[in-house]
Design a protein around this motif. Structure first.
Motif, PDB file in Angstrom:
ATOM      1  N   ASN A  88       0.838  -1.277   0.077  1.00  0.00           N
ATOM      2  CA  ASN A  88       0.173  -0.062  -0.005  1.00  0.00           C
ATOM      3  C   ASN A  88       0.815   1.160  -0.105  1.00  0.00           C
ATOM      4  OD1 ASN A  88      -2.963  -0.589  -0.048  1.00  0.00           O
ATOM      5  ND2 ASN A  88      -2.410  -1.919   2.173  1.00  0.00           N
ATOM      6  N   GLN A  89       0.176   2.282  -0.264  1.00  0.00           N
ATOM      7  CA  GLN A  89       0.819   3.732  -0.370  1.00  0.00           C
ATOM      8  C   GLN A  89       1.762   4.267   0.770  1.00  0.00           C
ATOM      9  OE1 GLN A  89      -1.325   6.619  -2.072  1.00  0.00           O
ATOM     10  NE2 GLN A  89      -0.017   8.307  -1.843  1.00  0.00           N
ATOM     11  N   SER A  90       1.099   3.893   1.703  1.00  0.00           N
ATOM     12  CA  SER A  90       1.693   4.294   3.126  1.00  0.00           C
ATOM     13  C   SER A  90       3.250   3.461   3.435  1.00  0.00           C
ATOM     14  CB  SER A  90       0.914   3.775   4.273  1.00  0.00           C
ATOM     15  OG  SER A  90       0.758   2.250   4.327  1.00  0.00           O
ATOM     16  N   MET A  91       3.320   2.264   2.675  1.00  0.00           N
ATOM     17  CA  MET A  91       4.871   1.587   2.995  1.00  0.00           C
ATOM     18  C   MET A  91       5.720   2.283   2.145  1.00  0.00           C
ATOM     19  SD  MET A  91       4.397  -1.046   4.696  1.00  0.00           S
ATOM     20  CE  MET A  91       5.749  -2.271   4.328  1.00  0.00           C
ATOM     21  N   HIS A  92       5.410   3.497   1.055  1.00  0.00           N
ATOM     22  CA  HIS A  92       6.258   4.060   0.293  1.00  0.00           C
ATOM     23  C   HIS A  92       6.511   5.432   1.265  1.00  0.00           C
ATOM     24  CE1 HIS A  92       6.205   1.625  -3.351  1.00  0.00           C
ATOM     25  NE2 HIS A  92       5.391   0.888  -2.606  1.00  0.00           N
ATOM     26  N   PHE A  93       7.387   5.340   2.309  1.00  0.00           N
ATOM     27  CA  PHE A  93       7.546   6.231   3.056  1.00  0.00           C
ATOM     28  C   PHE A  93       8.625   6.165   3.940  1.00  0.00           C
ATOM     29  CE2 PHE A  93       7.028   8.306   7.368  1.00  0.00           C
ATOM     30  CZ  PHE A  93       6.638   9.335   7.214  1.00  0.00           C
ATOM     31  N   ALA A  94       9.448   7.321   4.397  1.00  0.00           N
ATOM     32  CA  ALA A  94      10.507   7.302   5.059  1.00  0.00           C
ATOM     33  C   ALA A  94      11.012   8.511   5.530  1.00  0.00           C
ATOM     34  CB  ALA A  94      11.787   6.464   4.866  1.00  0.00           C
ATOM     35  N   THR A  95      11.469   8.688   6.577  1.00  0.00           N
ATOM     36  CA  THR A  95      12.041  10.103   7.106  1.00  0.00           C
ATOM     37  C   THR A  95      13.623   9.922   7.431  1.00  0.00           C
ATOM     38  OG1 THR A  95      11.812   9.766   9.618  1.00  0.00           O
ATOM     39  CG2 THR A  95      10.080  10.958   8.338  1.00  0.00           C
ATOM     40  N   ARG A  96      13.981   8.431   7.347  1.00  0.00           N
ATOM     41  CA  ARG A  96      15.343   8.317   7.354  1.00  0.00           C
ATOM     42  C   ARG A  96      15.432   6.729   7.027  1.00  0.00           C
ATOM     43  NH1 ARG A  96      15.621   8.825  14.129  1.00  0.00           N
ATOM     44  NH2 ARG A  96      13.784  10.246  13.769  1.00  0.00           N
ATOM     45  N   GLY A  97      16.735   6.315   6.460  1.00  0.00           N
ATOM     46  CA  GLY A  97      16.850   5.059   6.137  1.00  0.00           C
ATOM     47  C   GLY A  97      16.059   4.740   4.699  1.00  0.00           C
ATOM     48  N   GLN A  98      15.684   3.836   4.489  1.00  0.00           N
ATOM     49  CA  GLN A  98      15.138   3.173   3.506  1.00  0.00           C
ATOM     50  C   GLN A  98      13.721   3.224   3.382  1.00  0.00           C
ATOM     51  OE1 GLN A  98      17.122  -0.615   3.667  1.00  0.00           O
ATOM     52  NE2 GLN A  98      17.981  -0.119   1.279  1.00  0.00           N
ATOM     53  N   PHE A  99      12.864   3.050   2.543  1.00  0.00           N
ATOM     54  CA  PHE A  99      11.379   3.111   2.435  1.00  0.00           C
ATOM     55  C   PHE A  99      10.990   1.723   3.287  1.00  0.00           C
ATOM     56  CE2 PHE A  99       9.678   5.701  -1.455  1.00  0.00           C
ATOM     57  CZ  PHE A  99      10.056   6.878  -0.936  1.00  0.00           C
ATOM     58  N   LYS A 100       9.885   1.802   3.832  1.00  0.00           N
ATOM     59  CA  LYS A 100       9.342   0.734   4.561  1.00  0.00           C
ATOM     60  C   LYS A 100       9.179  -0.309   3.552  1.00  0.00           C
ATOM     61  CE  LYS A 100       6.095   3.190   6.067  1.00  0.00           C
ATOM     62  NZ  LYS A 100       4.565   3.379   6.927  1.00  0.00           N
ATOM     63  N   SER A 101       8.640   0.232   2.477  1.00  0.00           N
ATOM     64  CA  SER A 101       8.485  -0.908   1.228  1.00  0.00           C
ATOM     65  C   SER A 101       9.780  -1.701   1.042  1.00  0.00           C
ATOM     66  CB  SER A 101       7.776  -0.327  -0.009  1.00  0.00           C
ATOM     67  OG  SER A 101       8.645   0.667  -0.327  1.00  0.00           O
ATOM     68  N   VAL A 102      10.864  -1.072   0.621  1.00  0.00           N
ATOM     69  CA  VAL A 102      12.134  -1.603   0.471  1.00  0.00           C
ATOM     70  C   VAL A 102      12.700  -2.731   1.519  1.00  0.00           C
ATOM     71  CG1 VAL A 102      14.403  -1.323   0.000  1.00  0.00           C
ATOM     72  CG2 VAL A 102      12.590   0.424  -1.030  1.00  0.00           C
ATOM     73  N   ILE A 103      12.550  -2.105   2.824  1.00  0.00           N
ATOM     74  CA  ILE A 103      12.805  -2.959   3.912  1.00  0.00           C
ATOM     75  C   ILE A 103      11.986  -4.291   3.932  1.00  0.00           C
ATOM     76  CG2 ILE A 103      12.809  -3.390   6.475  1.00  0.00           C
ATOM     77  CD1 ILE A 103      13.753  -0.328   6.171  1.00  0.00           C
ATOM     78  N   ALA A 104      10.769  -4.383   3.832  1.00  0.00           N
ATOM     79  CA  ALA A 104       9.684  -5.126   3.858  1.00  0.00           C
ATOM     80  C   ALA A 104      10.248  -6.209   2.584  1.00  0.00           C
ATOM     81  CB  ALA A 104       8.296  -4.683   3.542  1.00  0.00           C
ATOM     82  N   ALA A 105      10.350  -5.810   1.538  1.00  0.00           N
ATOM     83  CA  ALA A 105      10.752  -6.852   0.390  1.00  0.00           C
ATOM     84  C   ALA A 105      11.946  -7.578   0.737  1.00  0.00           C
ATOM     85  CB  ALA A 105      10.766  -6.003  -0.757  1.00  0.00           C
ATOM     86  N   GLN A 106      12.979  -6.893   1.255  1.00  0.00           N
ATOM     87  CA  GLN A 106      14.135  -7.519   1.768  1.00  0.00           C
ATOM     88  C   GLN A 106      13.932  -8.521   2.791  1.00  0.00           C
ATOM     89  OE1 GLN A 106      17.866  -4.913   1.379  1.00  0.00           O
ATOM     90  NE2 GLN A 106      16.243  -3.547   1.858  1.00  0.00           N
TER      91      GLN A 106
END
Length: 302
Positions: A88-106
């Protein structure tokens, strides 16, 4: 992104999915929970004997013959492991580090490789941008490459928003008993019936929730101007404004409470991951010490 996900294979020895059984102790007192291991395939039915589990009664044969019969099962060699990944769109977010979506996929890919290493079959269910897509559990490297392709595809899909409860409902229609389900999400879009579906899933399967969040979503920052990165571009949030700061704090508290009510109270252990720390270390420590990880999260944020 594909190369990055393929390279998570080097972490395979760090994550032992059998350690998830330790997570049940983190929720003892809430719900009875057992780690069931691999699934069971129906083999045959025979006449009921004293001591047989009545939950395995074969009512059709019993009704046809007039004699109580029970089902016999044979242990399945390859346990299905399903990775439910929030896109979902909320996963494409970050104030620091990587997007939540990128970390979730990894995380999903690394746990998938670990499952393959243990001889299990791996499937993936993505929900969000492109609706709901499921790839049935398949064994081996070929199956994992298909999982990776699905994760990459889902990350590049459209703008549709899908709540978790609809995803769980669809999963229940195809899932075999004895499976392991790992939900990787920020849990910002739970839906009304999330807890109900999780409780039903846990009756015959093991479920783990991996909570991926940005510190901005649970720690109220000091008053200042903050830059935020998302799919919509860069934004500035003015937390010098007391009303905005109070509204943010209320939203944070409400979300944490919904996590407790819908995930933890459903008997599902929760493994917290934040974008500002090494996801490999956090995942390893969380799997090895799930009770401590969840209790610390509850202490810090709820």
């Amino acid at each position: 992104m594909t190369k990055t996900l393929v390279n998570t294979r080097r972490h395979v020895r760090l994550f032992n999915l059998t350690a998830i059984k330790k997570a049940t102790s983190a929720i003892s007192g809430l719900h009875d929970s057992r780690f069931r291991g691999r699934g069971m395939d129906y083999q045959e039915s025979r006449a009921y004997q004293a001591g047989d589990d009545i939950r395995n009664m074969d009512w059709r044969v019993t009704a046809r013959t007039g004699t109580a019969h029970t089902k016999l099962f044979q242990e399945e060699r390859e346990r299905p492991v399903y990775l439910l990944v929030d896109c979902n769109q909320s996963m494409h977010f970050a104030t620091r580090g990587q997007f939540k979506s990128v970390i979730a996929a990894q995380i999903a890919t690394a746990l998938g490789w670990s499952a393959v290493q243990q001889g299990d079959r791996v499937g993936v269910m993505t929900f969000g941008h492109g609706g709901i897509d499921i790839l049935k559990a398949t064994a081996g490297k070929r199956g994992m490459m298909a999982v990776i392709q699905q994760l990459v595809k889902a990350d590049q899909a459209g703008s549709e928003q899908v709540p978790l409860d609809l995803t769980l409902k669809q999963l229940r229609s195809v899932l075999r008993p004895g499976s392991l389900v790992i939900v990787i999400s920020d849990f910002l879009n739970l839906g009304r019936h999330c807890k109900k579906h999780l409780v039903q899933l846990r009756k015959h399967n093991d479920v783990l929730a991996v909570y991926v969040s940005d510190p901005f979503e649970h720690d109220t920052p000091p008053p200042a101007l903050y830059g935020v990165h998302s799919d919509q571009g860069n934004r500035i949030i003015n937390l010098r404004n007391r009303k905005i700061r109070n509204r943010l704090k209320q939203q944070q508290q409400k979300h944490q409470q919904r996590l407790v009510e819908n995930i933890i109270h459903a008997g599902v252990p929760l493994l917290p991951i934040t974008t500002d720390s090494d996801w490999v270390i956090q995942t390893k420590q969380g799997l090895n010490r799930p009770q401590q990880a969840m209790q610390q999260w509850l202490k810090d944020t709820v």
